[in-house]
Design an enzyme around this catalytic site. Sequence first.
Site, mmCIF file in Angstrom:
data_model
loop_
_atom_site.group_PDB
_atom_site.id
_atom_site.type_symbol
_atom_site.label_atom_id
_atom_site.label_comp_id
_atom_site.label_asym_id
_atom_site.label_seq_id
_atom_site.Cartn_x
_atom_site.Cartn_y
_atom_site.Cartn_z
ATOM 1 N N LYS A 13 0.761 -1.372 -0.015
ATOM 2 C CA LYS A 13 -0.001 0.096 0.110
ATOM 3 C C LYS A 13 0.655 1.156 0.106
ATOM 4 O O LYS A 13 0.733 2.247 -0.758
ATOM 5 C CB LYS A 13 -0.897 0.019 1.210
ATOM 6 C CG LYS A 13 -2.056 -1.085 1.307
ATOM 7 C CD LYS A 13 -2.993 -0.849 2.261
ATOM 8 C CE LYS A 13 -2.387 -0.779 3.644
ATOM 9 N NZ LYS A 13 -1.925 -2.206 4.225
ATOM 10 N N ARG A 85 -9.911 1.018 8.697
ATOM 11 C CA ARG A 85 -9.395 -0.347 8.920
ATOM 12 C C ARG A 85 -10.432 -1.168 9.500
ATOM 13 O O ARG A 85 -10.221 -2.289 10.011
ATOM 14 C CB ARG A 85 -8.132 -0.321 9.669
ATOM 15 C CG ARG A 85 -6.807 -0.800 9.099
ATOM 16 C CD ARG A 85 -5.776 -0.603 9.981
ATOM 17 N NE ARG A 85 -4.556 -1.129 9.855
ATOM 18 C CZ ARG A 85 -3.496 -0.614 9.370
ATOM 19 N NH1 ARG A 85 -3.443 0.636 8.706
ATOM 20 N NH2 ARG A 85 -2.268 -1.114 9.243
ATOM 21 N N ARG A 119 11.546 -6.601 4.803
ATOM 22 C CA ARG A 119 11.264 -5.041 4.766
ATOM 23 C C ARG A 119 12.239 -4.566 5.610
ATOM 24 O O ARG A 119 12.313 -5.045 6.842
ATOM 25 C CB ARG A 119 9.887 -4.800 4.901
ATOM 26 C CG ARG A 119 9.731 -3.353 5.131
ATOM 27 C CD ARG A 119 8.124 -2.818 4.889
ATOM 28 N NE ARG A 119 7.450 -3.018 5.922
ATOM 29 C CZ ARG A 119 6.283 -2.846 6.199
ATOM 30 N NH1 ARG A 119 5.635 -2.098 5.188
ATOM 31 N NH2 ARG A 119 5.484 -2.834 7.286
ATOM 32 N N ARG A 152 11.367 -2.811 11.110
ATOM 33 C CA ARG A 152 10.393 -1.910 11.899
ATOM 34 C C ARG A 152 10.008 -2.812 13.107
ATOM 35 O O ARG A 152 9.538 -4.152 12.946
ATOM 36 C CB ARG A 152 9.075 -1.692 10.890
ATOM 37 C CG ARG A 152 8.586 -0.214 10.970
ATOM 38 C CD ARG A 152 7.689 -0.135 9.692
ATOM 39 N NE ARG A 152 6.300 -0.491 10.224
ATOM 40 C CZ ARG A 152 5.280 -0.461 9.545
ATOM 41 N NH1 ARG A 152 5.088 0.187 8.469
ATOM 42 N NH2 ARG A 152 4.107 -1.016 9.922
ATOM 43 N N ARG A 163 -0.709 -8.895 13.565
ATOM 44 C CA ARG A 163 -1.249 -7.993 12.222
ATOM 45 C C ARG A 163 -2.174 -8.718 11.394
ATOM 46 O O ARG A 163 -3.083 -8.042 11.154
ATOM 47 C CB ARG A 163 -0.143 -7.133 11.900
ATOM 48 C CG ARG A 163 0.513 -6.190 12.844
ATOM 49 C CD ARG A 163 1.656 -5.781 12.184
ATOM 50 N NE ARG A 163 1.629 -4.657 11.256
ATOM 51 C CZ ARG A 163 2.565 -4.449 10.254
ATOM 52 N NH1 ARG A 163 3.858 -5.117 10.492
ATOM 53 N NH2 ARG A 163 2.473 -3.788 9.360
HETATM 54 P P1 AMP Z 1 0.600 0.755 9.001
HETATM 55 O O1 AMP Z 1 1.899 1.200 8.897
HETATM 56 O O2 AMP Z 1 -0.485 1.153 8.233
HETATM 57 O O3 AMP Z 1 0.977 -0.834 8.895
HETATM 58 O O4 AMP Z 1 0.181 0.910 10.521
HETATM 59 C C1 AMP Z 1 0.891 0.464 11.437
HETATM 60 C C2 AMP Z 1 0.125 0.430 12.914
HETATM 61 O O5 AMP Z 1 -0.323 1.695 13.180
HETATM 62 C C3 AMP Z 1 -1.041 -0.565 12.855
HETATM 63 O O6 AMP Z 1 -0.698 -1.919 12.974
HETATM 64 C C4 AMP Z 1 -1.850 -0.253 13.939
HETATM 65 O O7 AMP Z 1 -1.468 -0.224 15.159
HETATM 66 C C5 AMP Z 1 -1.677 1.529 13.483
HETATM 67 N N1 AMP Z 1 -2.924 1.879 12.544
HETATM 68 C C6 AMP Z 1 -2.267 2.400 11.555
HETATM 69 N N2 AMP Z 1 -3.638 2.718 10.751
HETATM 70 C C7 AMP Z 1 -4.529 2.630 11.563
HETATM 71 C C8 AMP Z 1 -6.009 2.709 11.553
HETATM 72 N N3 AMP Z 1 -6.614 3.025 10.555
HETATM 73 N N4 AMP Z 1 -6.825 2.298 12.671
HETATM 74 C C9 AMP Z 1 -6.155 1.847 13.703
HETATM 75 N N5 AMP Z 1 -4.760 1.593 13.906
HETATM 76 C C10 AMP Z 1 -3.923 1.960 12.943
#
Ligand code: AMP
Length: 206
Positions: A13, A85, A119, A152, A163
């Site tokens: 994404k 989400r 990654r 990360r 996740r």
């Molecule tokens: P990402 O970089 O999109 O994988 O997001 C990393 C982490 O941020 C996720 O595992 C969640 O803990 C938090 N996070 C990101 N976007 C959201 C969202 N829309 N709702 C809730 N938690 C989020």
Amino acid sequence: MNVVLLGPPGAGKGTLAVQLAQCLGVLHLSTGDLLRDEVARGTPLGRQAEGYMKRGELVPDEVVLAMVKERVNGERGVLLDGFPRTLAQARGLEAFLKVDKVVYLAISKEEVVRRLSSRRVCTRCGAVFNLVTQPPQQAERCDRCQGPLAVRPDDRPEVVARRYEVYERDSAPLVDYYRRQGLLVEVNAAQSPEAVRAQARAALSQ
Ligand code: AMP
């Protein structure tokens, strides 16, 4: 034009979002990036979000919704990456933004686990690399700023598994939700980044 990017962690994404937002001339909004920035700056929001993120859980809906609402205010178009989400986030979003299209990056769990374990991110500028598909020119150094690369914290195998479970439970229902509204376009995310981008752009221009 307001576009939502949907797909499991590791579907690509972030990579696609940067390029698509540029092509469409809209703001790229990644809730994951915004939250990581809040955590790094030690803000009250960051302190609230940090525990959830470390465990691979979702930050509460109302926290994320308020953050997104504040950023989209006044923009003429946005590309939402990693948001919504949950169904509650999708419904909350409708109160202040009309979604025009949803690009769903479809990919298997096996491919996602393989990608996330390789990654690497630059600890200085945030650039993203992949040891298999997009390796840095020098081992463990960023091509852009020469900063050190790291895994990360939430890409560690036990957190990746969590996740993915959270994605299947909370976020996967959004695919049907948007399909029923006639907004969904599905892209095969197991292809090269160039092929994914071409397919997404073609779908969005229809
Ligand atoms: P990402 O970089 O999109 O994988 O997001 C990393 C982490 O941020 C996720 O595992 C969640 O803990 C938090 N996070 C990101 N976007 C959201 C969202 N829309 N709702 C809730 N938690 C989020």
